[in-house]
Motif scaffolding. Sequence first.
Motif, PDB file in Angstrom:
ATOM      1  N   UNK A   1      81.489  11.965  -3.437  1.00  0.00           N
ATOM      2  CA  UNK A   1      82.847  12.244  -3.882  1.00  0.00           C
ATOM      3  C   UNK A   1      83.354  13.526  -3.230  1.00  0.00           C
ATOM      4  N   UNK A   2      84.646  13.547  -2.906  1.00  0.00           N
ATOM      5  CA  UNK A   2      85.272  14.738  -2.326  1.00  0.00           C
ATOM      6  C   UNK A   2      85.908  15.574  -3.426  1.00  0.00           C
ATOM      7  N   UNK A   3      85.666  16.865  -3.392  1.00  0.00           N
ATOM      8  CA  UNK A   3      86.262  17.777  -4.357  1.00  0.00           C
ATOM      9  C   UNK A   3      87.763  17.942  -4.119  1.00  0.00           C
ATOM     10  N   UNK A   4      88.164  18.035  -2.857  1.00  0.00           N
ATOM     11  CA  UNK A   4      89.569  18.234  -2.523  1.00  0.00           C
ATOM     12  C   UNK A   4      90.248  16.877  -2.409  1.00  0.00           C
ATOM     13  N   UNK A   5      91.257  16.606  -3.220  1.00  0.00           N
ATOM     14  CA  UNK A   5      91.892  15.287  -3.224  1.00  0.00           C
ATOM     15  C   UNK A   5      92.549  14.950  -1.897  1.00  0.00           C
TER      16      UNK A   5
ATOM     17  N   UNK B   1      92.935  24.282   3.188  1.00  0.00           N
ATOM     18  CA  UNK B   1      93.084  25.725   3.209  1.00  0.00           C
ATOM     19  C   UNK B   1      93.760  26.235   1.935  1.00  0.00           C
ATOM     20  N   UNK B   2      94.521  25.359   1.274  1.00  0.00           N
ATOM     21  CA  UNK B   2      95.295  25.764   0.092  1.00  0.00           C
ATOM     22  C   UNK B   2      94.553  25.511  -1.218  1.00  0.00           C
ATOM     23  N   UNK B   3      93.456  24.781  -1.165  1.00  0.00           N
ATOM     24  CA  UNK B   3      92.804  24.323  -2.389  1.00  0.00           C
ATOM     25  C   UNK B   3      91.971  25.412  -3.044  1.00  0.00           C
ATOM     26  N   UNK B   4      92.012  25.458  -4.361  1.00  0.00           N
ATOM     27  CA  UNK B   4      91.169  26.370  -5.122  1.00  0.00           C
ATOM     28  C   UNK B   4      90.446  25.592  -6.220  1.00  0.00           C
ATOM     29  N   UNK B   5      89.150  25.810  -6.419  1.00  0.00           N
ATOM     30  CA  UNK B   5      88.399  25.082  -7.444  1.00  0.00           C
ATOM     31  C   UNK B   5      88.804  25.518  -8.840  1.00  0.00           C
ATOM     32  N   UNK B   6      88.769  24.564  -9.752  1.00  0.00           N
ATOM     33  CA  UNK B   6      89.059  24.806 -11.161  1.00  0.00           C
ATOM     34  C   UNK B   6      87.749  24.796 -11.946  1.00  0.00           C
ATOM     35  N   UNK B   7      87.776  25.209 -13.210  1.00  0.00           N
ATOM     36  CA  UNK B   7      86.573  25.084 -14.036  1.00  0.00           C
ATOM     37  C   UNK B   7      86.018  23.659 -14.070  1.00  0.00           C
ATOM     38  N   UNK B   8      86.901  22.676 -14.025  1.00  0.00           N
ATOM     39  CA  UNK B   8      86.434  21.284 -13.990  1.00  0.00           C
ATOM     40  C   UNK B   8      85.637  21.011 -12.710  1.00  0.00           C
TER      41      UNK B   8
END
Length: 320
Positions: free
Chosen positions: A60-64, A70-77
Amino acid sequence: MKLSKRVVAALLFSIILVVSGCGSNGGDSSSSSDKLNVQVSFYPMYEFTKNVAGDLANVEALIPAGIEPHDWEPTPRDLATIEGADVLVYNGAGLEGWIDQVTSAVNNDKLVQIEASQGIAIMEGSEEEKEAHDHEGEEAHDHEHGGLDPHVWLSPALAIQEVRNIESGLSKAAPEHTDEFKKNADAYIVKLEQLDQDFKSGLSNTKRKDFITQHASFGYLAKEYNLVQVAIAGLSPEQEPSAANMAKVVKFAKENDVQTIFFETLVSSKVAETIAKEIGAESAVLNPIEGLSDEDKANNLDYIGIMRQNLEALKKVLNQ
């Protein structure tokens, strides 16, 4: 500023783990599936990993899809998702600026981390990119690369090295499937080697060797096939080009009769179209494959399919 927000998010998530006890399994997914649970950062890592893992892992890819990495930031989920994984695959070379903080925040000492670009000679960005990075200081985004170019996947030859690194990491996570991972990697690498050969033959005798891009994504591709990338802006898609660099690119385009300016998917094409209008040229897509667009998915395109589109776009422009 973004870094501090992420630190706060990580700390809050750690508190949630302690209170809820959801981190007590240490990432052991064997109770729900015999397959490896593999999380990857963004699309090229998904494509490479899926081809190596085959049916032996849930990848599975974390970034949709459709989100600029470059713009993506991880969330607690996302932290929870990584904590429950067996393997985390990322490109490295500074693309995923969040990686160290995230992996230090999750409570899973069995997590196998695969940096796909490990062992590859990483290029520095342009002088304009390094200067911009130096001047940004504390205002710089976490996802800036520190002046390093992370776009190694855009060279099919280097993509092969990334696939081998992924194969090695998956074999570490599930040594009982080493032979299967190697067989799958070998089969996919045959396709990448053919792609590499097609780029070599298709670009070896073009009329010109230089091409103008909106975003400096294609340095490795240019180096591999003896081309010259002239970038309007630097490594990060959201970086605005300086007036001086815009003028320099316009001057270069006029002096060299450039008839096409390349822009890319997932980010605004405004800058490329502005220069194209200034010099009376057209604009066209050269895709850095940082994610699949809705159109890509509708056309069932994958990494190799998009790279072949890139090859045809380059052949057309370099033979004008």
